[in-house]
Every structure is written in C-alpha cells, then in structure tokens.
Write an enzyme that holds these catalytic residues in place. Structure first.
Site, mmCIF file in Angstrom:
data_model
loop_
_atom_site.group_PDB
_atom_site.id
_atom_site.type_symbol
_atom_site.label_atom_id
_atom_site.label_comp_id
_atom_site.label_asym_id
_atom_site.label_seq_id
_atom_site.Cartn_x
_atom_site.Cartn_y
_atom_site.Cartn_z
ATOM 1 N N CYS A 1 0.979 -1.415 -0.022
ATOM 2 C CA CYS A 1 0.017 0.117 0.119
ATOM 3 C C CYS A 1 0.754 1.175 -0.028
ATOM 4 O O CYS A 1 0.339 2.358 -0.211
ATOM 5 C CB CYS A 1 -1.029 -0.042 1.109
ATOM 6 N N LYS B 1 -10.552 7.449 3.743
ATOM 7 C CA LYS B 1 -11.954 7.381 4.117
ATOM 8 C C LYS B 1 -12.700 8.154 2.923
ATOM 9 O O LYS B 1 -13.799 7.665 2.502
ATOM 10 C CB LYS B 1 -12.450 7.991 5.352
ATOM 11 N N HIS C 1 -8.869 3.980 -1.812
ATOM 12 C CA HIS C 1 -7.294 3.595 -1.672
ATOM 13 C C HIS C 1 -6.958 2.799 -2.888
ATOM 14 O O HIS C 1 -6.689 1.645 -2.888
ATOM 15 C CB HIS C 1 -6.963 2.679 -0.409
ATOM 16 N N CYS D 1 -14.206 1.899 7.453
ATOM 17 C CA CYS D 1 -13.312 1.118 6.417
ATOM 18 C C CYS D 1 -13.161 2.090 5.217
ATOM 19 O O CYS D 1 -14.192 2.688 4.706
ATOM 20 C CB CYS D 1 -13.665 -0.142 5.798
ATOM 21 N N SER D 2 -11.939 2.257 4.567
ATOM 22 C CA SER D 2 -11.934 2.800 3.506
ATOM 23 C C SER D 2 -12.314 2.326 2.251
ATOM 24 O O SER D 2 -12.603 1.200 2.379
ATOM 25 C CB SER D 2 -10.240 3.355 3.130
#
Length: 397
Positions: free
Chosen positions: A85, A334, A338, A208-209
């Site tokens: 990531c 958020k 991502h 959660c994103s």
C-alpha cells in the site's frame, strides 16, 4: 540511527492528481495521462524535459511500459516499483534519491491504480507461497484487532473508543465533502456512522476505506533549480522507510496497540528533518487511515498524541481543520478510497496545496507559524508491515 537523508537537496516543482472514484470512464492509461498532464502544466514544463520516470502500481501494470505506452515516452528510463500500500510513496522516494544522486536533473514520480476494473472489493493479489504462518484474516478483521487491544491496554471503555472511531470517520468525511477530487463528497452524521452495518469486530461500513481508481504525479528537480519552475516549490526535508521483520502475528509480546515500523520511520524522518516536536513544527499531516482505529493508533506512533490519549484528542477535535494539528485535511483514504499506487502521491498532493495556500478556502489550514507537512503511508497489517514517512516544507533551511 537515522538515515543521512537528503534534506533540502531536491524539491517538488509540479504536481497533478485525478479525481478518485469508480472511474469506469477512464482506463489506466487515461489516468496516467491526466495526472501527468496536470503535473507538466503545474511545473510549466514539457514531457521531453523529464529525464526519467518512476511508476508506482500494484496490479495495474507489470512494467514501466504501463507508463511509457500511455505517455508515448521517447525511450526514456521508466522504473516500475511496488511496495504494497506504500507503492506510490516508494515511487516518489526512489525518484527523489535519483535526483539527489546527480543522476538526473528532472524526474517524474507517478502512481496509478485501477481497482474497480478488477471485479474485486479490496486488494487484488495472489498470496505467494509461505511457511504457513501467514495470517488468513481479511484486512478489516486484522485491523479490527486494534480496538479491543487498545481498550484493554489503556482502560478505555468500548463505548468511548467507538465514539472516537466514529469521530475519525466523521472528520474525514467532513473534509472530503469539501474536496472535488474525493470519491465520497458527502458529510456523514456521527449517528449514521455509529449505526452502520458491521464488517468485522467493532468496525462498521464507515470505519473502512473505500475501493477506488485514481492517479497522482510529482515532478522533482534539484533544490537549486527549483525556483526556475515555480515561485513556491516544496522542499524535501525527510524521506524515511521501514520494513518490519513480520513477526507480530505470532509474537506473544506483540499487543496490537502500535506499529513499530511506523514508530521507527517517524523517528528517522524527524531526525532527518530536524524536528524535535511534531506538534510544534507540523502544519498538517496526511496519514494512512485505512480503518478508523488505524488513524487513532497512528496519532500515537507518529508522536501527535501521548500514549493512551489519541482517542481523547480525537474527541476533543485536536485533529480537525481548525484543530492544533489538522490530519487528513483532504478527506484521507476514508473519502478518497485507496487505489494502491496512487495514495502516497495523493497525500503529497494535499501537502502541495496546503503549504502553497492553494487548498479551497473552506479547508485551507492556517499556517500559525508552523513550517512542515507530513505524509504517512502504511502497507501490510498490524505486526507485519512497511511504513513510509515524508516531511516537506515550502522553504529551504
């Protein structure tokens, strides 16, 4: 011991960032072209002036040709990197060191990812063969372990910690609602966040994103050349990266209340930049809020809060746009989702806007004598991850 670093040896002179979201209207090449074009325009340069390129992507391409074919680059070097990531940050770090070494005069770092086209909700990758000790939990399940561990260690009630998690999501959605590039651009009431459907442990949907597509790019030159391209460059103060031994998931001493990799990379970055107090020197920070308890733990690992105090600092609005240390002023993961290769450079793009005073007025942070912006990018999970921290500033010295 900290890295020697390259403080004030290189500078960002142009940046570009696409809109993040479910970009069914754009291919990987389209996103690369758009981010690069914005960066070229920002720096006032043409593509042939770039000596070399660094591309960060996890699964949207498997060589430098992902970038060279999109931009029709004329036989220039393109290095494709991946570091989970933190992939976009890794592309940026390598590009900066290439200029600092004297190998190139001007380079571009670009991160891109098309997750929605994969058909999966989350990271798309095949797990390599292992010795059997690798965790099989989903990412939400792994990060959900932070909440009960923190509560037990610091004697925080489940209700109070849940309120702090909810406040993180509320804050970041509030900021994202004021960002035209964000995937989610609506404020969300705390009551709605707290009552959302559960995902794992105490994590609900809004903890959660999201999953999104996007790209971002930066143009980097030697510091002494920076003012040839812009009157407001950003100078690199620190670039720190730490990869852990990956033993946390089976180490009986690991308690799921910290990321040691983040602690080490932050210490390294602060030493490189000459920062003694993050609270005193940082104007704003962009951190890896993949899940709401992650941001709470990061506030302590990065030195923004004392141990056991981040949940209270969050509830006391310390990290809001008007707080003492605004965090995720653009909305964070958020609000943006991502797209792996792009997130690290998207964070730097927000520093570019904020430190130059170019963020929209409704979310522009006041300088208040503070000089620096910080980005933090995490890859992996609790107890087994990589961590990147950068510090940038609008002036040399």
């Amino acid at each position: 011991m900290s890295s020697r670093g390259i403080k004030d040896k290189v500078a960002i002179v142009g940046m570009g960032c696409t809109r993040f979201g479910e970009r069914w209207d754009a291919s990987t090449s389209d996103l690369v072209i758009d981010a690069a074009a914005d960066a070229f325009a920002s720096a006032g340069v043409e593509q042939p002036e770039i000596d070399a390129f660094w591309l960060g992507t996890m699964n949207s391409g498997f060589s430098g040709m992902t970038l060279s074919t999109a931009l029709k680059i004329d036989y220039k070097p393109v290095t494709r990197v991946e570091n989970f990531c933190a992939t976009g940050s890794e592309a940026f770090r390598n590009a900066c060191y290439a200029v600092a070494s004297g190998a190139y005069d001007m380079v571009m770092a670009l991160g891109v990812e098309k997750l929605k086209d994969s058909g999966y909700s989350g990271l798309t990758r095949a797990n390599p063969p292992s010795d059997g000790t690798a965790t099989t939990l989903t990412a939400p399940a792994r990060f959900s372990l932070l909440a009960p561990a923190y509560q037990a260690k610091y004697d925080v009630s489940r209700a109070d910690f849940k309120r702090a998690m909810t406040r993180v999501a509320w804050k970041n959605h509030y900021n994202g609602a004021r960002n035209e590039r964000a995937q989610f651009r609506s404020e969300v009431a705390e009551e709605t966040i707290a009552a959302a459907a559960p995902v794992a442990g105490d994590l609900g949907v809004f903890d959660c994103s999201g999953v999104s597509d996007g790209a971002a790019a930066a143009i980097i030159v030697r510091a002494e050349d920076a003012y040839r391209f812009t009157d407001r460059p950003l100078f690199i103060k620190a670039l720190a990266f730490a990869a852990g031994p990956g033993t946390g998931t089976f180490d009986p001493d690991y308690d799921y209340t910290t990321f040691e990799e983040v602690v080490r990379s932050a210490q390294d970055a602060y030493a490189q930049a000459g920062i003694e107090s993050a609270a005193d020197d940082l104007m704003m920070a962009e951190v890896h809020d993949c899940f709401t308890p992650t941001e709470l733990v990061l506030m302590e690992d990065l030195g923004f809060s004392a141990r056991g105090q981040a949940w209270q600092d969050t509830l006391n609005s310390r990290f809001t746009l008007t707080g003492d240390l605004p965090v995720n002023t653009d909305g964070g993961l958020k609000s943006f989702g991502h797209p792996i290769g792009a997130s690290g450079l998207r964070m730097l793009f927000e520093c570019w806007l904020q430190l130059r005073g170019e963020a929209p007025p409704e979310r522009q942070v006041r300088h208040r004598g503070k000089r620096y912006g910080l980005t933090h990018n995490l890859g992996g999970g609790p107890g087994e991850c990589v961590s990147f921290v950068s510090v940038v500033g609008p002036e040399p010295g």
